[in-house]
Design a protein around this motif. Structure first.
Motif, mmCIF file in Angstrom:
data_model
loop_
_atom_site.group_PDB
_atom_site.id
_atom_site.type_symbol
_atom_site.label_atom_id
_atom_site.label_comp_id
_atom_site.label_asym_id
_atom_site.label_seq_id
_atom_site.Cartn_x
_atom_site.Cartn_y
_atom_site.Cartn_z
ATOM 1 N N GLN A 1 0.835 -1.208 0.000
ATOM 2 C CA GLN A 1 0.000 0.000 0.000
ATOM 3 C C GLN A 1 0.867 1.254 0.000
ATOM 4 O O GLN A 1 0.574 2.235 -0.693
ATOM 5 N N MET A 2 1.929 1.236 0.776
ATOM 6 C CA MET A 2 2.824 2.390 0.842
ATOM 7 C C MET A 2 3.504 2.635 -0.498
ATOM 8 O O MET A 2 3.638 3.783 -0.946
ATOM 9 N N ARG A 3 3.943 1.561 -1.165
ATOM 10 C CA ARG A 3 4.605 1.702 -2.474
ATOM 11 C C ARG A 3 3.650 2.323 -3.499
ATOM 12 O O ARG A 3 4.034 3.222 -4.258
ATOM 13 N N ILE A 4 2.405 1.865 -3.502
ATOM 14 C CA ILE A 4 1.428 2.399 -4.455
ATOM 15 C C ILE A 4 1.076 3.849 -4.109
ATOM 16 O O ILE A 4 0.835 4.673 -4.999
ATOM 17 N N LYS B 1 -3.825 -1.541 -9.750
ATOM 18 C CA LYS B 1 -5.264 -1.715 -9.899
ATOM 19 C C LYS B 1 -5.855 -2.484 -8.729
ATOM 20 O O LYS B 1 -6.977 -2.195 -8.283
ATOM 21 N N LYS B 2 -5.111 -3.452 -8.225
ATOM 22 C CA LYS B 2 -5.591 -4.237 -7.091
ATOM 23 C C LYS B 2 -5.850 -3.352 -5.877
ATOM 24 O O LYS B 2 -6.817 -3.548 -5.134
ATOM 25 N N ILE B 3 -5.009 -2.360 -5.677
ATOM 26 C CA ILE B 3 -5.101 -1.503 -4.488
ATOM 27 C C ILE B 3 -6.011 -0.303 -4.707
ATOM 28 O O ILE B 3 -6.755 0.094 -3.808
ATOM 29 N N THR B 4 -5.979 0.288 -5.914
ATOM 30 C CA THR B 4 -6.738 1.529 -6.149
ATOM 31 C C THR B 4 -8.032 1.328 -6.929
ATOM 32 O O THR B 4 -8.898 2.197 -6.919
ATOM 33 N N GLY B 5 -8.157 0.175 -7.627
ATOM 34 C CA GLY B 5 -9.337 -0.035 -8.457
ATOM 35 C C GLY B 5 -9.189 0.521 -9.855
ATOM 36 O O GLY B 5 -10.075 0.379 -10.698
ATOM 37 N N MET B 6 -8.045 1.183 -10.138
ATOM 38 C CA MET B 6 -7.764 1.744 -11.459
ATOM 39 C C MET B 6 -6.360 1.347 -11.894
ATOM 40 O O MET B 6 -5.489 1.128 -11.051
#
Length: 313
Positions: free
Chosen positions: A242-245, A279-284
């Motif tokens: 999550q931090m990397r994204i 995309k897995k984390i943000t949905g985009m």
């Protein structure tokens, strides 16, 4: 043989969905006032978001990342981004007359991974069912797509009901069901959590493994995971991802490098893997996120109003 039947109880009834909105509000954004006659659910995906309502004139609600808030209908409210970073907020508006919702109203909920998965499912189904862009600040109504998937709208409602059920269970959970710590152990865990997250940021471009973290901080795997579950609702590696994204999103907002260079700068092995994780984390996808940022900057209805000392007063 005669069979008896039982009418199943339904705890939450959703009459209509009014809005589904997913947007990144810039750090100086403020919405002065609006009146809604429907329930509004706010989920802060990133950043810090402040909500003020007519029923709480003296105390605004400050929502941090991974927190959720249910706003009652028939109230005036305003909101703004807080701090130097944008606030990414997912919003759902709906009509319901269930008295159970009054129990959840105006509560600040921390969302665990299960609840976040449900919210992501609602957002995904909405993008398939409605033509309105859920990543735009200027569109607040929904229009059906002609080619929407079978049962998509029903899945949205079912997921929303499931979300409300989990929030109710979270509210009613007894203290005996929660993991308890004595105050000294809790303090030590919080300090260790801060040290580990600082270490994460220093090694944000690396592919960290849980074994290396345990070795670096002389901590057992189960203890490490327990600390992160209690502090963030995520696992240790999940939180690092999550931090990397989050850093990747900042790079994209700054618009100083290509998506490929962003991927390389953060140590991803390929642009494909980077896009998949994003995309897995943000949905985009990263490209969709970049487009939404560019669209917002051109959007005439997206007003950026500087928060001044006079506004605070």
């Amino acid at each position: 043989m005669a069979y008896s039947t039982i009418e199943l109880r339904e705890e939450f009834h959703i009459d209509n969905i009014t809005t589904i909105h997913h947007f990144e509000y810039k750090s100086d954004f403020i919405f002065k006032s609006e009146y809604h006659d429907f329930w509004t659910l706010f989920y802060v995906e990133d950043g810090v978001f402040e909500i003020s309502s007519s029923s709480k004139k003296d105390s605004a609600i400050l929502l941090e990342k991974n927190h959720l808030y249910l706003q009652s209908p028939n109230e005036h409210y305003s909101y703004r981004s807080v701090g130097n970073e944008p606030a990414v907020v997912f919003t759902i508006g709906f009509y319901s007359k269930d008295v159970n919702l009054d129990i959840l109203a105006k509560e600040d909920f921390f969302c665990n991974p299960q609840i976040k998965t449900i919210i992501l499912s609602i957002a995904s189904e909405s993008s398939l069912c409605f033509t309105s862009r859920v990543d735009s600040s200027s569109i607040y109504y929904l229009e059906r797509k002609f080619n929407q998937p079978f049962g998509g709208e029903q899945l949205i409602v079912l997921n929303l009901k499931t979300l409300l059920i989990y929030l109710m269970r979270q509210t009613c959970a007894s203290e005996a069901e929660e993991t308890l710590y004595d105050s000294e152990s809790l303090k030590r865990d919080i300090l260790l959590f801060d040290r580990i997250t600082n270490y994460y940021m220093e090694h944000i471009t690396e592919h960290l493994k849980i074994e290396k973290i345990c070795q670096e901080f002389s901590i057992g795997r189960s203890h490490l995971q327990r600390i992160f579950r209690n502090q963030t609702g995520m696992g240790a590696i999940e939180y690092f991802c999550q931090m990397r994204i989050s850093v990747a999103r900042q790079y994209i907002r700054d618009n100083n490098m290509s998506l490929t260079d962003t991927s390389k700068a953060l140590g991803y092995t390929s642009i494909h893997y980077f896009s998949k994780q994003f995309k897995k984390i943000t949905g985009m996808t990263p490209s969709e996120y970049k487009t939404s940022i560019q669209s917002a900057q051109k959007d005439p209805l997206y007003q950026q109003i500087q928060w001044t000392k006079e506004d605070n007063e």
